[in-house]
Design a protein around this motif. Structure first.
Motif, PDB file in Angstrom:
ATOM      1  N   GLN A   1       6.599  13.684 -10.434  1.00 12.64           N
ATOM      2  CA  GLN A   1       7.037  13.529 -11.822  1.00 12.64           C
ATOM      3  C   GLN A   1       7.280  12.076 -12.228  1.00 12.64           C
ATOM      4  OE1 GLN A   1       7.097  16.021 -14.208  1.00 12.64           O
ATOM      5  NE2 GLN A   1       7.242  14.174 -15.470  1.00 12.64           N
ATOM      6  N   PRO A   2       7.961  11.259 -11.401  1.00 11.89           N
ATOM      7  CA  PRO A   2       8.114   9.856 -11.799  1.00 11.89           C
ATOM      8  C   PRO A   2       6.780   9.138 -11.967  1.00 11.89           C
ATOM      9  CG  PRO A   2       9.651  10.403 -10.042  1.00 11.89           C
ATOM     10  CD  PRO A   2       8.712  11.566 -10.174  1.00 11.89           C
ATOM     11  N   MET A   3       5.764   9.537 -11.190  1.00 11.33           N
ATOM     12  CA  MET A   3       4.451   8.921 -11.334  1.00 11.33           C
ATOM     13  C   MET A   3       3.812   9.318 -12.656  1.00 11.33           C
ATOM     14  SD  MET A   3       1.378   8.688  -8.603  1.00 11.33           S
ATOM     15  CE  MET A   3       2.543   7.850  -7.544  1.00 11.33           C
ATOM     16  N   ALA A   4       3.922  10.585 -13.015  1.00 10.72           N
ATOM     17  CA  ALA A   4       3.403  11.027 -14.308  1.00 10.72           C
ATOM     18  C   ALA A   4       4.090  10.269 -15.438  1.00 10.72           C
ATOM     19  CB  ALA A   4       3.602  12.530 -14.459  1.00 10.72           C
ATOM     20  N   ASP A   5       5.403  10.109 -15.340  1.00 11.69           N
ATOM     21  CA  ASP A   5       6.148   9.364 -16.355  1.00 11.69           C
ATOM     22  C   ASP A   5       5.673   7.913 -16.429  1.00 11.69           C
ATOM     23  OD1 ASP A   5       7.621  11.683 -16.755  1.00 11.69           O
ATOM     24  OD2 ASP A   5       9.329  11.000 -15.541  1.00 11.69           O
ATOM     25  N   CYS A   6       5.375   7.331 -15.274  1.00 13.47           N
ATOM     26  CA  CYS A   6       4.912   5.939 -15.207  1.00 13.47           C
ATOM     27  C   CYS A   6       3.564   5.780 -15.909  1.00 13.47           C
ATOM     28  CB  CYS A   6       4.823   5.494 -13.748  1.00 13.47           C
ATOM     29  SG  CYS A   6       4.230   3.819 -13.502  1.00 13.47           S
TER      30      CYS A   6
ATOM     31  N   SER B   1       0.808  -1.212   0.000  1.00 12.24           N
ATOM     32  CA  SER B   1       0.000   0.000   0.000  1.00 12.24           C
ATOM     33  C   SER B   1       0.847   1.270   0.000  1.00 12.24           C
ATOM     34  CB  SER B   1      -0.955  -0.002   1.202  1.00 12.24           C
ATOM     35  OG  SER B   1      -1.954   0.974   1.027  1.00 12.24           O
ATOM     36  N   CYS B   2       1.525   1.496  -1.127  1.00 12.57           N
ATOM     37  CA  CYS B   2       2.212   2.771  -1.334  1.00 12.57           C
ATOM     38  C   CYS B   2       2.330   3.020  -2.832  1.00 12.57           C
ATOM     39  CB  CYS B   2       3.589   2.785  -0.685  1.00 12.57           C
ATOM     40  SG  CYS B   2       4.381   4.412  -0.795  1.00 12.57           S
ATOM     41  N   THR B   3       1.625   4.025  -3.310  1.00 16.65           N
ATOM     42  CA  THR B   3       1.606   4.318  -4.741  1.00 16.65           C
ATOM     43  C   THR B   3       2.967   4.773  -5.233  1.00 16.65           C
ATOM     44  OG1 THR B   3      -0.576   5.266  -4.217  1.00 16.65           O
ATOM     45  CG2 THR B   3       0.150   5.374  -6.504  1.00 16.65           C
ATOM     46  N   SER B   4       3.526   5.772  -4.572  1.00 15.20           N
ATOM     47  CA  SER B   4       4.764   6.375  -5.052  1.00 15.20           C
ATOM     48  C   SER B   4       5.942   5.412  -4.956  1.00 15.20           C
ATOM     49  CB  SER B   4       5.055   7.671  -4.295  1.00 15.20           C
ATOM     50  OG  SER B   4       4.969   7.480  -2.896  1.00 15.20           O
ATOM     51  N   ALA B   5       5.985   4.579  -3.915  1.00 14.33           N
ATOM     52  CA  ALA B   5       7.075   3.606  -3.812  1.00 14.33           C
ATOM     53  C   ALA B   5       6.952   2.530  -4.884  1.00 14.33           C
ATOM     54  CB  ALA B   5       7.105   2.975  -2.433  1.00 14.33           C
ATOM     55  N   SER B   6       5.729   2.184  -5.264  1.00 14.37           N
ATOM     56  CA  SER B   6       5.546   1.214  -6.343  1.00 14.37           C
ATOM     57  C   SER B   6       6.148   1.735  -7.639  1.00 14.37           C
ATOM     58  CB  SER B   6       4.058   0.910  -6.540  1.00 14.37           C
ATOM     59  OG  SER B   6       3.501   0.317  -5.381  1.00 14.37           O
ATOM     60  N   VAL B   7       6.089   3.059  -7.818  1.00 14.71           N
ATOM     61  CA  VAL B   7       6.692   3.676  -8.999  1.00 14.71           C
ATOM     62  C   VAL B   7       8.211   3.709  -8.868  1.00 14.71           C
ATOM     63  CG1 VAL B   7       6.925   5.834 -10.280  1.00 14.71           C
ATOM     64  CG2 VAL B   7       4.660   5.041  -9.567  1.00 14.71           C
ATOM     65  N   VAL B   8       8.703   4.202  -7.737  1.00 15.04           N
ATOM     66  CA  VAL B   8      10.146   4.404  -7.564  1.00 15.04           C
ATOM     67  C   VAL B   8      10.904   3.077  -7.547  1.00 15.04           C
ATOM     68  CG1 VAL B   8      11.911   5.250  -5.964  1.00 15.04           C
ATOM     69  CG2 VAL B   8       9.871   6.628  -6.410  1.00 15.04           C
ATOM     70  N   ILE B   9      10.376   2.105  -6.810  1.00 13.50           N
ATOM     71  CA  ILE B   9      11.033   0.794  -6.730  1.00 13.50           C
ATOM     72  C   ILE B   9      10.854   0.030  -8.040  1.00 13.50           C
ATOM     73  CG2 ILE B   9      11.050  -1.435  -5.528  1.00 13.50           C
ATOM     74  CD1 ILE B   9      10.032   0.101  -3.025  1.00 13.50           C
ATOM     75  N   GLY B  10       9.702   0.209  -8.643  1.00 10.92           N
ATOM     76  CA  GLY B  10       9.347  -0.527  -9.853  1.00 10.92           C
ATOM     77  C   GLY B  10       8.222  -1.483  -9.552  1.00 10.92           C
TER      78      GLY B  10
ATOM     79  N   ARG C   1      -7.487   8.549 -21.326  1.00 17.30           N
ATOM     80  CA  ARG C   1      -7.123   9.954 -21.165  1.00 17.30           C
ATOM     81  C   ARG C   1      -7.442  10.326 -19.721  1.00 17.30           C
ATOM     82  NH1 ARG C   1     -10.354  10.074 -25.673  1.00 17.30           N
ATOM     83  NH2 ARG C   1     -11.872  11.441 -24.663  1.00 17.30           N
ATOM     84  N   VAL C   2      -6.407  10.565 -18.935  1.00 16.26           N
ATOM     85  CA  VAL C   2      -6.539  10.601 -17.478  1.00 16.26           C
ATOM     86  C   VAL C   2      -5.931  11.877 -16.909  1.00 16.26           C
ATOM     87  CG1 VAL C   2      -5.899   9.408 -15.325  1.00 16.26           C
ATOM     88  CG2 VAL C   2      -6.437   8.080 -17.390  1.00 16.26           C
ATOM     89  N   THR C   3      -6.590  12.422 -15.882  1.00 13.99           N
ATOM     90  CA  THR C   3      -6.003  13.479 -15.062  1.00 13.99           C
ATOM     91  C   THR C   3      -5.414  12.831 -13.811  1.00 13.99           C
ATOM     92  OG1 THR C   3      -7.495  15.223 -15.815  1.00 13.99           O
ATOM     93  CG2 THR C   3      -6.449  15.549 -13.691  1.00 13.99           C
ATOM     94  N   LEU C   4      -4.218  13.252 -13.445  1.00 14.65           N
ATOM     95  CA  LEU C   4      -3.529  12.717 -12.261  1.00 14.65           C
ATOM     96  C   LEU C   4      -3.488  13.783 -11.182  1.00 14.65           C
ATOM     97  CD1 LEU C   4      -1.757  10.536 -10.871  1.00 14.65           C
ATOM     98  CD2 LEU C   4       0.208  11.511 -12.095  1.00 14.65           C
ATOM     99  N   LEU C   5      -3.992  13.448 -10.009  1.00 15.01           N
ATOM    100  CA  LEU C   5      -3.942  14.336  -8.844  1.00 15.01           C
ATOM    101  C   LEU C   5      -3.114  13.664  -7.764  1.00 15.01           C
ATOM    102  CD1 LEU C   5      -4.833  16.780  -7.101  1.00 15.01           C
ATOM    103  CD2 LEU C   5      -6.911  15.489  -6.541  1.00 15.01           C
ATOM    104  N   THR C   6      -2.062  14.326  -7.302  1.00 13.61           N
ATOM    105  CA  THR C   6      -1.224  13.779  -6.242  1.00 13.61           C
ATOM    106  C   THR C   6      -1.091  14.796  -5.114  1.00 13.61           C
ATOM    107  OG1 THR C   6       1.070  14.538  -6.563  1.00 13.61           O
ATOM    108  CG2 THR C   6       0.195  12.979  -8.186  1.00 13.61           C
ATOM    109  N   PRO C   7      -0.810  14.307  -3.894  1.00 10.82           N
ATOM    110  CA  PRO C   7      -0.533  15.231  -2.798  1.00 10.82           C
ATOM    111  C   PRO C   7       0.941  15.603  -2.698  1.00 10.82           C
ATOM    112  CG  PRO C   7      -0.615  13.015  -1.944  1.00 10.82           C
ATOM    113  CD  PRO C   7      -0.876  12.912  -3.429  1.00 10.82           C
ATOM    114  N   TYR C   8       1.783  15.083  -3.601  1.00 11.58           N
ATOM    115  CA  TYR C   8       3.227  15.094  -3.433  1.00 11.58           C
ATOM    116  C   TYR C   8       3.891  16.421  -3.811  1.00 11.58           C
ATOM    117  CZ  TYR C   8       2.139  10.084  -3.943  1.00 11.58           C
ATOM    118  OH  TYR C   8       1.595   8.836  -3.839  1.00 11.58           O
ATOM    119  N   VAL C   9       5.167  16.482  -3.484  1.00 12.76           N
ATOM    120  CA  VAL C   9       6.039  17.521  -4.033  1.00 12.76           C
ATOM    121  C   VAL C   9       6.391  17.120  -5.463  1.00 12.76           C
ATOM    122  CG1 VAL C   9       6.969  18.190  -1.787  1.00 12.76           C
ATOM    123  CG2 VAL C   9       8.104  16.383  -3.111  1.00 12.76           C
ATOM    124  N   ALA C  10       6.905  18.080  -6.231  1.00 18.85           N
ATOM    125  CA  ALA C  10       7.120  17.857  -7.664  1.00 18.85           C
ATOM    126  C   ALA C  10       8.074  16.704  -7.946  1.00 18.85           C
ATOM    127  CB  ALA C  10       7.642  19.138  -8.306  1.00 18.85           C
ATOM    128  N   GLU C  11       9.139  16.546  -7.152  1.00 17.45           N
ATOM    129  CA  GLU C  11      10.128  15.505  -7.451  1.00 17.45           C
ATOM    130  C   GLU C  11       9.564  14.102  -7.249  1.00 17.45           C
ATOM    131  OE1 GLU C  11      13.478  14.792  -4.862  1.00 17.45           O
ATOM    132  OE2 GLU C  11      12.569  15.992  -3.263  1.00 17.45           O
TER     133      GLU C  11
END
Length: 244
Positions: free
Chosen positions: A140-145, A83-92, A127-137
């Motif tokens: 961005q990897p999530m948008a790229d994903c 249960s972590c969206t951003s870590a799933s992106v960063v780790i792969g 065609r999707v809009t992405l809303l995150t609570p995160y800081v930009a850094e």
């Protein structure tokens, strides 16, 4: 008088494991709808220290397998959710799911990214809009994903928060207002990232505000885990929950 002891097979017929962050306030609450459907929910927490940055997220990679193995050791689970969206992106995403299966062989491994992509495709949204609570850094990897996954992003909005405990404190009104401001013309769906954000229980309110289907990190994993357990029909608000 002798007592004949009878043991049932298991307290609930289906079982979902959660690997949640040490700082998580939200996932277990959102998954609390499952026991009424005969699905047990069993959690293990994984070390994490704020802020939510790519470096801190990547540091969890080595702990996923052990955390999954800790959930009802030597007993099968129908699904295990990391249960972590951003870590799933960063780790792969593939690496996270492989780590889950290493700890719980034979289970369905679920992440917010794999479940989120499946949910959006089930809703017919590319065609999707992405809303995150995160800081930009971190955003961005999530948008790229998402783009690498074949989705056309019609807007990416971030709220600039670095502490997932603050993300969990975002009011329902703030989430609805942020969603309304984020959704871009032409978007077929909104994805609300971060398992800390309390969007799952108010998906119907968000959908009324934005006029398109809404998938949150937790609504996606809840949907995927429930379907892995054979549950059908709505188990929470939102259009996704009506999809088989």
């Amino acid at each position: 008088m002798s007592l004949r002891i009878v043991l049932d097979d298991r307290p609930l017929p289906r079982r979902v494991g959660l690997v949640t962050l040490a700082t998580d306030h939200t996932t277990e609450v959102d998954f609390s709808v499952l026991p009424a459907r005969g699905i047990g929910v069993y959690a293990a927490r994984i070390p994490f220290a704020n802020p939510v940055t790519p470096e801190r997220l990547a540091a969890m990679a080595g702990d996923v397998t052990a955390a999954a193995a800790l959930i009802l050791p030597d007993e099968p689970l129908d699904a295990v959710v990391y249960s972590c969206t951003s870590a799933s992106v960063v780790i792969g995403d593939d690496a996270v799911r492989a780590a889950i299966r290493a700890g719980k062989p034979g289970t369905v491994a679920v992440t917010p990214i794999s479940a989120g992509f499946a949910a959006l495709r089930a809703l017919g949204a590319d065609r999707v809009t992405l809303l995150t609570p995160y800081v930009a850094e971190t955003a961005q990897p999530m948008a790229d994903c998402f783009e690498a996954g074949g989705f056309a992003l019609h807007g990416v909005s971030s709220l600039g928060l670095a502490d997932d405990r603050d993300m969990a404190r975002l009011s329902h009104g703030t989430i609805v207002d942020a969603a309304r401001a984020a959704v871009a013309p032409g978007s077929q769906a909104l994805f609300v990232a971060c398992t800390a954000v309390r969007a799952c229980a108010i998906i119907d309110r968000i959908e009324d505000a934005v006029g398109v289907p809404v998938v949150s990190a937790n609504s996606a994993t809840l949907w995927a885990a429930a379907r892995a357990c054979g549950a059908t029909g709505p188990i929470a608000p939102g259009q996704l929950m009506r999809v088989p």
